[in-house]
Write a protein that holds these residues in place. Sequence first.
Motif, PDB file in Angstrom:
ATOM      1  N   VAL A   1      -4.883 -15.982  -3.654  1.00 13.44           N
ATOM      2  CA  VAL A   1      -5.640 -15.250  -4.565  1.00 13.44           C
ATOM      3  C   VAL A   1      -4.643 -14.123  -5.334  1.00 13.44           C
ATOM      4  N   ARG A   2      -3.935 -13.356  -4.480  1.00 14.87           N
ATOM      5  CA  ARG A   2      -3.040 -12.342  -4.867  1.00 14.87           C
ATOM      6  C   ARG A   2      -1.958 -12.777  -5.854  1.00 14.87           C
ATOM      7  N   GLU A   3      -1.577 -14.119  -5.606  1.00 12.99           N
ATOM      8  CA  GLU A   3      -0.384 -14.675  -6.286  1.00 12.99           C
ATOM      9  C   GLU A   3      -1.022 -14.930  -7.839  1.00 12.99           C
ATOM     10  N   LYS A   4      -2.275 -15.580  -7.787  1.00 14.59           N
ATOM     11  CA  LYS A   4      -2.684 -15.947  -9.189  1.00 14.59           C
ATOM     12  C   LYS A   4      -3.219 -14.713  -9.981  1.00 14.59           C
ATOM     13  N   LEU A   5      -3.560 -13.711  -9.177  1.00 18.61           N
ATOM     14  CA  LEU A   5      -4.214 -12.326  -9.805  1.00 18.61           C
ATOM     15  C   LEU A   5      -2.877 -11.638 -10.492  1.00 18.61           C
ATOM     16  N   SER A   6      -1.619 -11.708  -9.654  1.00 13.91           N
ATOM     17  CA  SER A   6      -0.762 -10.800 -10.216  1.00 13.91           C
ATOM     18  C   SER A   6      -0.367 -10.970 -11.858  1.00 13.91           C
ATOM     19  N   VAL A   7      -0.586 -12.105 -12.161  1.00 19.57           N
ATOM     20  CA  VAL A   7      -0.117 -12.583 -13.488  1.00 19.57           C
ATOM     21  C   VAL A   7      -1.266 -11.794 -14.490  1.00 19.57           C
ATOM     22  N   VAL A   8      -2.330 -11.945 -13.839  1.00 21.83           N
ATOM     23  CA  VAL A   8      -3.699 -11.227 -15.011  1.00 21.83           C
ATOM     24  C   VAL A   8      -3.429  -9.982 -14.810  1.00 21.83           C
ATOM     25  N   LEU A   9      -3.179  -9.121 -13.786  1.00 19.29           N
ATOM     26  CA  LEU A   9      -3.289  -7.845 -13.755  1.00 19.29           C
ATOM     27  C   LEU A   9      -2.022  -7.375 -14.317  1.00 19.29           C
TER      28      LEU A   9
ATOM     29  N   SER B   1      -7.318  -4.006  -0.967  1.00 22.76           N
ATOM     30  CA  SER B   1      -6.333  -3.829  -1.908  1.00 22.76           C
ATOM     31  C   SER B   1      -6.460  -4.687  -3.250  1.00 22.76           C
ATOM     32  N   LEU B   2      -6.775  -5.623  -3.201  1.00 19.09           N
ATOM     33  CA  LEU B   2      -7.030  -6.587  -4.378  1.00 19.09           C
ATOM     34  C   LEU B   2      -8.517  -6.000  -5.159  1.00 19.09           C
ATOM     35  N   ARG B   3      -9.285  -5.557  -4.502  1.00 22.45           N
ATOM     36  CA  ARG B   3     -10.353  -5.002  -5.266  1.00 22.45           C
ATOM     37  C   ARG B   3     -10.086  -3.976  -6.179  1.00 22.45           C
ATOM     38  N   GLU B   4      -8.961  -2.985  -5.434  1.00 27.66           N
ATOM     39  CA  GLU B   4      -8.581  -1.608  -5.855  1.00 27.66           C
ATOM     40  C   GLU B   4      -7.742  -2.243  -7.243  1.00 27.66           C
ATOM     41  N   ASN B   5      -6.870  -3.117  -7.002  1.00 25.29           N
ATOM     42  CA  ASN B   5      -5.959  -3.437  -8.160  1.00 25.29           C
ATOM     43  C   ASN B   5      -6.935  -4.111  -9.274  1.00 25.29           C
ATOM     44  N   VAL B   6      -8.039  -4.702  -9.007  1.00 22.96           N
ATOM     45  CA  VAL B   6      -8.565  -5.511 -10.263  1.00 22.96           C
ATOM     46  C   VAL B   6      -9.544  -4.082 -10.834  1.00 22.96           C
ATOM     47  N   ARG B   7     -10.171  -3.299  -9.985  1.00 23.21           N
ATOM     48  CA  ARG B   7     -10.880  -2.200 -10.581  1.00 23.21           C
ATOM     49  C   ARG B   7      -9.830  -1.159 -11.554  1.00 23.21           C
ATOM     50  N   GLU B   8      -8.666  -1.203 -11.144  1.00 25.22           N
ATOM     51  CA  GLU B   8      -7.597  -0.436 -12.086  1.00 25.22           C
ATOM     52  C   GLU B   8      -7.405  -1.094 -13.157  1.00 25.22           C
ATOM     53  N   ALA B   9      -7.125  -2.478 -13.200  1.00 21.99           N
ATOM     54  CA  ALA B   9      -7.145  -3.105 -14.378  1.00 21.99           C
ATOM     55  C   ALA B   9      -8.180  -3.200 -15.280  1.00 21.99           C
ATOM     56  N   CYS B  10      -9.345  -3.274 -14.762  1.00 26.09           N
ATOM     57  CA  CYS B  10     -10.603  -3.022 -15.670  1.00 26.09           C
ATOM     58  C   CYS B  10     -10.663  -1.834 -16.385  1.00 26.09           C
ATOM     59  N   SER B  11     -10.157  -0.676 -15.773  1.00 22.34           N
ATOM     60  CA  SER B  11     -10.257   0.759 -16.132  1.00 22.34           C
ATOM     61  C   SER B  11      -9.219   1.176 -17.216  1.00 22.34           C
ATOM     62  N   ARG B  12      -8.346  -0.170 -17.539  1.00 19.93           N
ATOM     63  CA  ARG B  12      -7.183   0.271 -18.627  1.00 19.93           C
ATOM     64  C   ARG B  12      -7.702   0.240 -19.961  1.00 19.93           C
TER      65      ARG B  12
END
Length: 344
Positions: free
Chosen positions: A279-287, A322-333
């Motif tokens: 999950v973390r690997e695939k998300l890294s590119v998106v984030l 940690s993943l949830r916080e990273n996703v939230r931060e990306a959504c806030s950009r």
Amino acid sequence: MDHDNDLVAAVTVDSAESALFLRFASASNVDDTLFEQIDADIARLAGDYVSKPVSELFHDIGTLRRGVFDLLRGRQHPFQTSHLYLQAGRLCGLATHVALDLGQYKAASTHSRTAWRCAESAGHNGLRAWIRSVQSLIAYWQQDHRQAAELARAGLPYADGGTIAARLLSLEARATAALGDSASALRAVEAAEAERGTVAAMDFPGVFTFPEAKQWTYAGTALLALGGHRHVNRAIEASSRAIALYESAPQQEQSSGDLLAARLDLANAHLAHDDLDAVREKLSVVLNAAPDRRTASISTRLRALSTRLAEPAYAGSPVVLSLRENVREACSRPALTNSPEPPQ
């Protein structure tokens, strides 16, 4: 107001003129050279739309669209009218895609209706079918999955060649899967694969064609929505194949939106299998994607994943936190959300 003038009135020329528009404005009538240039410009914009940010394209799309409608104010010979309507319809289709990618669904619907009327005036079945596919997309991202499926089916009678039937069937599969209709979704996925094997005629380029990689992206989303171990595994295979096909294609044919969508589907699929490293690997590119690469549909997918990561089942996992916080931060950009080319 007659039919032709009614369509022309849908587009108002503003003061933001460019060299391209001035060329149209100074033309006293339409000749073969101008026709060829317009077709080439539309093909270029449609091709660029696949891999370039929307922000780099909507001004030229709007300028060319206004120019073509200006020519329809009577500057053409009667025998040229149907082709001008085809060009106008394709440009309104591109404008529809701009609004859709920006999440401006009301504007997208307005542009699509104008595009449909142009296709009707041009008598062009291929454009009719393609417009129904984009209208299906609009309905899908407004969460009206039943309407999305119906619009995809409504386009099939007009599918007279190329990849459009595979596109419409793939859209139907994704919409019916979201409705929980596994039988219809699986049937549509299989029918789309069968259509892919019969493609012979060439499409208009760029976003007007439906590459195999995009078909696997849609199949992955549909299979993932069906849930269950077997379907999720098939979704992983489909999304992985989509990524591999896009990454092996020339740079200008690599759809950044589809690549991000496929990786988000893979993240969700691996989450279903509790494979958090994947999950973390695939998300890294998106984030890490630039904001101008994040269309409204990608933002919607990210928000849905954020909601899923907040479910009680993952409350005790520091990795998920940690993943949830990273996703939230990306959504806030901040992301590009406003188009300077609204429908008039």
